[in-house]
Write a protein that holds these residues in place. Sequence first.
Motif, mmCIF file in Angstrom:
data_model
loop_
_atom_site.group_PDB
_atom_site.id
_atom_site.type_symbol
_atom_site.label_atom_id
_atom_site.label_comp_id
_atom_site.label_asym_id
_atom_site.label_seq_id
_atom_site.Cartn_x
_atom_site.Cartn_y
_atom_site.Cartn_z
ATOM 1 N N LEU A 23 0.867 -1.172 0.000
ATOM 2 C CA LEU A 23 0.000 0.000 0.000
ATOM 3 C C LEU A 23 0.902 1.220 0.000
ATOM 4 O O LEU A 23 1.817 1.336 0.822
ATOM 5 C CB LEU A 23 -0.903 0.006 1.236
ATOM 6 C CG LEU A 23 -1.871 1.168 1.363
ATOM 7 C CD1 LEU A 23 -2.895 1.138 0.227
ATOM 8 C CD2 LEU A 23 -2.583 1.118 2.700
ATOM 9 N N ASN A 24 0.650 2.137 -0.920
ATOM 10 C CA ASN A 24 1.481 3.309 -1.123
ATOM 11 C C ASN A 24 0.537 4.508 -1.161
ATOM 12 O O ASN A 24 -0.401 4.521 -1.964
ATOM 13 C CB ASN A 24 2.206 3.126 -2.459
ATOM 14 C CG ASN A 24 3.378 4.031 -2.653
ATOM 15 O OD1 ASN A 24 3.774 4.763 -1.776
ATOM 16 N ND2 ASN A 24 3.933 3.974 -3.849
ATOM 17 N N ALA A 25 0.723 5.538 -0.296
ATOM 18 C CA ALA A 25 -0.255 6.615 -0.196
ATOM 19 C C ALA A 25 0.395 7.981 -0.002
ATOM 20 O O ALA A 25 1.486 8.095 0.572
ATOM 21 C CB ALA A 25 -1.211 6.341 0.965
ATOM 22 N N PHE A 26 -0.310 9.027 -0.474
ATOM 23 C CA PHE A 26 0.129 10.410 -0.363
ATOM 24 C C PHE A 26 -1.096 11.311 -0.351
ATOM 25 O O PHE A 26 -2.046 11.089 -1.107
ATOM 26 C CB PHE A 26 1.026 10.758 -1.556
ATOM 27 C CG PHE A 26 1.334 12.225 -1.700
ATOM 28 C CD1 PHE A 26 2.232 12.838 -0.850
ATOM 29 C CD2 PHE A 26 0.739 12.980 -2.686
ATOM 30 C CE1 PHE A 26 2.528 14.188 -0.988
ATOM 31 C CE2 PHE A 26 1.023 14.323 -2.828
ATOM 32 C CZ PHE A 26 1.923 14.931 -1.978
ATOM 33 N N ALA A 129 6.843 4.930 -11.799
ATOM 34 C CA ALA A 129 8.108 4.389 -11.316
ATOM 35 C C ALA A 129 8.322 4.929 -9.903
ATOM 36 O O ALA A 129 7.982 6.088 -9.619
ATOM 37 C CB ALA A 129 9.253 4.807 -12.220
ATOM 38 N N ASP A 130 8.844 4.088 -9.019
ATOM 39 C CA ASP A 130 9.128 4.563 -7.665
ATOM 40 C C ASP A 130 10.425 3.968 -7.147
ATOM 41 O O ASP A 130 10.882 2.922 -7.596
ATOM 42 C CB ASP A 130 7.963 4.291 -6.709
ATOM 43 C CG ASP A 130 7.698 2.824 -6.460
ATOM 44 O OD1 ASP A 130 8.554 2.133 -5.869
ATOM 45 O OD2 ASP A 130 6.607 2.357 -6.828
ATOM 46 N N PHE A 131 11.007 4.687 -6.202
ATOM 47 C CA PHE A 131 12.239 4.266 -5.539
ATOM 48 C C PHE A 131 12.085 4.616 -4.066
ATOM 49 O O PHE A 131 11.619 5.706 -3.734
ATOM 50 C CB PHE A 131 13.442 5.004 -6.138
ATOM 51 C CG PHE A 131 14.738 4.714 -5.439
ATOM 52 C CD1 PHE A 131 15.400 3.520 -5.660
ATOM 53 C CD2 PHE A 131 15.284 5.631 -4.563
ATOM 54 C CE1 PHE A 131 16.585 3.240 -5.009
ATOM 55 C CE2 PHE A 131 16.475 5.370 -3.902
ATOM 56 C CZ PHE A 131 17.134 4.173 -4.135
ATOM 57 N N GLY A 132 12.452 3.686 -3.178
ATOM 58 C CA GLY A 132 12.255 4.005 -1.775
ATOM 59 C C GLY A 132 12.982 3.115 -0.807
ATOM 60 O O GLY A 132 13.656 2.151 -1.182
ATOM 61 N N ILE A 147 9.805 7.909 -3.442
ATOM 62 C CA ILE A 147 9.639 9.007 -4.384
ATOM 63 C C ILE A 147 9.041 8.382 -5.643
ATOM 64 O O ILE A 147 9.488 7.326 -6.097
ATOM 65 C CB ILE A 147 10.960 9.769 -4.657
ATOM 66 C CG1 ILE A 147 10.722 10.987 -5.524
ATOM 67 C CG2 ILE A 147 12.009 8.874 -5.257
ATOM 68 C CD1 ILE A 147 10.077 12.136 -4.807
ATOM 69 N N ASN A 148 7.987 8.996 -6.176
ATOM 70 C CA ASN A 148 7.221 8.433 -7.288
ATOM 71 C C ASN A 148 7.220 9.371 -8.484
ATOM 72 O O ASN A 148 7.154 10.595 -8.320
ATOM 73 C CB ASN A 148 5.756 8.233 -6.869
ATOM 74 C CG ASN A 148 5.620 7.336 -5.678
ATOM 75 O OD1 ASN A 148 5.527 6.138 -5.800
ATOM 76 N ND2 ASN A 148 5.623 7.928 -4.484
ATOM 77 N N ALA A 173 3.185 13.755 -12.668
ATOM 78 C CA ALA A 173 3.429 14.207 -11.301
ATOM 79 C C ALA A 173 4.660 13.516 -10.724
ATOM 80 O O ALA A 173 4.965 12.375 -11.075
ATOM 81 C CB ALA A 173 2.223 13.908 -10.415
ATOM 82 N N ILE A 174 5.354 14.228 -9.859
ATOM 83 C CA ILE A 174 6.428 13.679 -9.041
ATOM 84 C C ILE A 174 6.051 13.992 -7.604
ATOM 85 O O ILE A 174 5.729 15.140 -7.278
ATOM 86 C CB ILE A 174 7.789 14.307 -9.375
ATOM 87 C CG1 ILE A 174 8.171 13.992 -10.820
ATOM 88 C CG2 ILE A 174 8.867 13.811 -8.405
ATOM 89 C CD1 ILE A 174 9.440 14.685 -11.276
#
Length: 185
Positions: A23-26, A129-132, A147-148, A173-174
């Motif tokens: 789960l990834n949220a902002f 794409a994401d990196f974390g 960061i997406n 969006a970033i």
Amino acid sequence: MIRVVLFSLLFTSTPCYALLFDLNAFYFSDGLDSGTENTNNRMFLEFSGAIDLSKKGQIILGWAYTMLTYKAEGTATLEASTADTGPKIGWFLDKQRTWSACFTYNLFANTTFDDGSGEVRWRGKSYKADFGYSGMFGESLALGMRINYYSASYSEQFDASDTFSQISNSQGAIFPSLSMTYFLN
């Protein structure tokens, strides 16, 4: 593309060792009052399920559902709501599964857009794409930040009376996000 993924999952000789759910949220909200009050609200939510494709559990393949909403209010109101879905591939960069990089190609990107002149629906494709980094909490739960980068392109539009037209619209969006991953070993 879907056939290739399904064929690989069904007939690969690489054993699958674990499942994971992510789960990834902002959420972001801001306001500006310069005689006229202006507000902006953005929300991002991604849920995905995946399986390990490697013996060390560093490569994952799964399916993601992504939702984005945007609302700006001031002298005019602008609203957009996006729902995307597609395959996701990820790579854990270390043995502890703390650093990760993932790519999602959304075969189905659907956005409802309203700029005050009427609601329309856009269809197209998107990718994220994401990196974390995530720290483990116990044996199965990881919490972290990412960061997406998100990009969508739309080629079809349907208005309120379902009239079809060709378009060339895009969205990008970033943004940062909080992540929660649950591993089933």
